[in-house]
Design a protein around this motif. Structure first.
Motif, PDB file in Angstrom:
ATOM      1  N   CYS A 224       0.833  -1.207   0.000  1.00  0.00           N
ATOM      2  CA  CYS A 224       0.000   0.000   0.000  1.00  0.00           C
ATOM      3  C   CYS A 224       0.868   1.257   0.000  1.00  0.00           C
ATOM      4  O   CYS A 224       0.572   2.238  -0.691  1.00  0.00           O
ATOM      5  CB  CYS A 224      -0.937   0.000   1.203  1.00  0.00           C
ATOM      6  SG  CYS A 224      -2.219  -1.265   1.116  1.00  0.00           S
TER       7      CYS A 224
ATOM      8  N   VAL B  69      -5.552   4.274  -0.280  1.00  0.00           N
ATOM      9  CA  VAL B  69      -5.167   2.950  -0.767  1.00  0.00           C
ATOM     10  C   VAL B  69      -5.750   1.887   0.158  1.00  0.00           C
ATOM     11  O   VAL B  69      -6.362   0.907  -0.304  1.00  0.00           O
ATOM     12  CB  VAL B  69      -3.634   2.811  -0.886  1.00  0.00           C
ATOM     13  CG1 VAL B  69      -3.256   1.407  -1.359  1.00  0.00           C
ATOM     14  CG2 VAL B  69      -3.060   3.872  -1.815  1.00  0.00           C
ATOM     15  N   TYR B  70      -5.575   2.067   1.470  1.00  0.00           N
ATOM     16  CA  TYR B  70      -6.141   1.127   2.443  1.00  0.00           C
ATOM     17  C   TYR B  70      -7.651   0.995   2.258  1.00  0.00           C
ATOM     18  O   TYR B  70      -8.199  -0.107   2.256  1.00  0.00           O
ATOM     19  CB  TYR B  70      -5.835   1.586   3.873  1.00  0.00           C
ATOM     20  CG  TYR B  70      -4.635   0.915   4.482  1.00  0.00           C
ATOM     21  CD1 TYR B  70      -4.788  -0.009   5.500  1.00  0.00           C
ATOM     22  CD2 TYR B  70      -3.355   1.192   4.050  1.00  0.00           C
ATOM     23  CE1 TYR B  70      -3.687  -0.629   6.088  1.00  0.00           C
ATOM     24  CE2 TYR B  70      -2.252   0.583   4.618  1.00  0.00           C
ATOM     25  CZ  TYR B  70      -2.419  -0.325   5.631  1.00  0.00           C
ATOM     26  OH  TYR B  70      -1.336  -0.940   6.193  1.00  0.00           O
TER      27      TYR B  70
END
Length: 167
Positions: free
Chosen positions: A138, A152-153
């Motif tokens: 990530c 992203v997470y």
């Protein structure tokens, strides 16, 4: 869509189990530069530590200090002792016998806006109870695409959740 994928890691935890022959090795430090902790942590992991963590503590006479905690298999004690005695300022080490209940773990790949990324999924008695995107992947995506890491997470978790509902 989720694709199960075997990924070589330093542990083999595809089945839930209890490790009986573990040691928790501890050292209290009140005269060591805290900047050294990440270097020491990396060395301990490289020599087979299962976990390494540091706790801020107050020592005798009110002195601030840090406690090093290293979880290892008993057979790794000599290597870990060598690192702790050579790389820290401790004059002594404590040993606590420990058993560790470890959840079954599996790496799953999900498709995201930035391509496939891995999620570590954990199972208790065969049921999914925890999952987390792989941080380093990530982080690389966030840097490469100049997007916030939390975005992203969020995307990885969204894709994993959607795959769980549909699969």
């Amino acid at each position: 869509m989720i694709n199960s994928e075997v990924v070589r890691v330093s542990f083999d935890h595809r089945e839930e189990h209890v490790d009986e022959n573990m040691l928790l090795v501890q050292a209290n430090l009140d005269d060591m530069n805290p900047e050294w902790t990440s270097y020491i942590t990396d060395k301990l992991f490289a020599d087979g530590a299962n976990d390494v963590y540091w706790i801020p503590i107050i020592m005798k006479k009110g002195r601030p200090g840090i406690m090093l905690n290293v979880l290892i298999e008993a057979v790794r004690l000599q290597a870990v002792e060598s690192i702790i005695f050579s790389e820290t300022t401790t004059l002594g080490i404590r040993y606590l016998h420990a058993s560790c209940h470890r959840l079954a773990r599996e790496f799953v790949t999900v498709e995201t806006l930035w391509g496939p990324l891995k999620v570590k999924a954990a199972f208790h008695q065969g049921k999914l109870v925890q999952y987390a995107p792989e941080f380093k992947e990530c982080e690389e995506v966030a840097k490469k695409h100049q997007v916030p890491l939390k975005s992203v997470y969020d995307e990885v978790r969204k894709q994993f959740d959607a795959a769980q509902r549909s699969g």
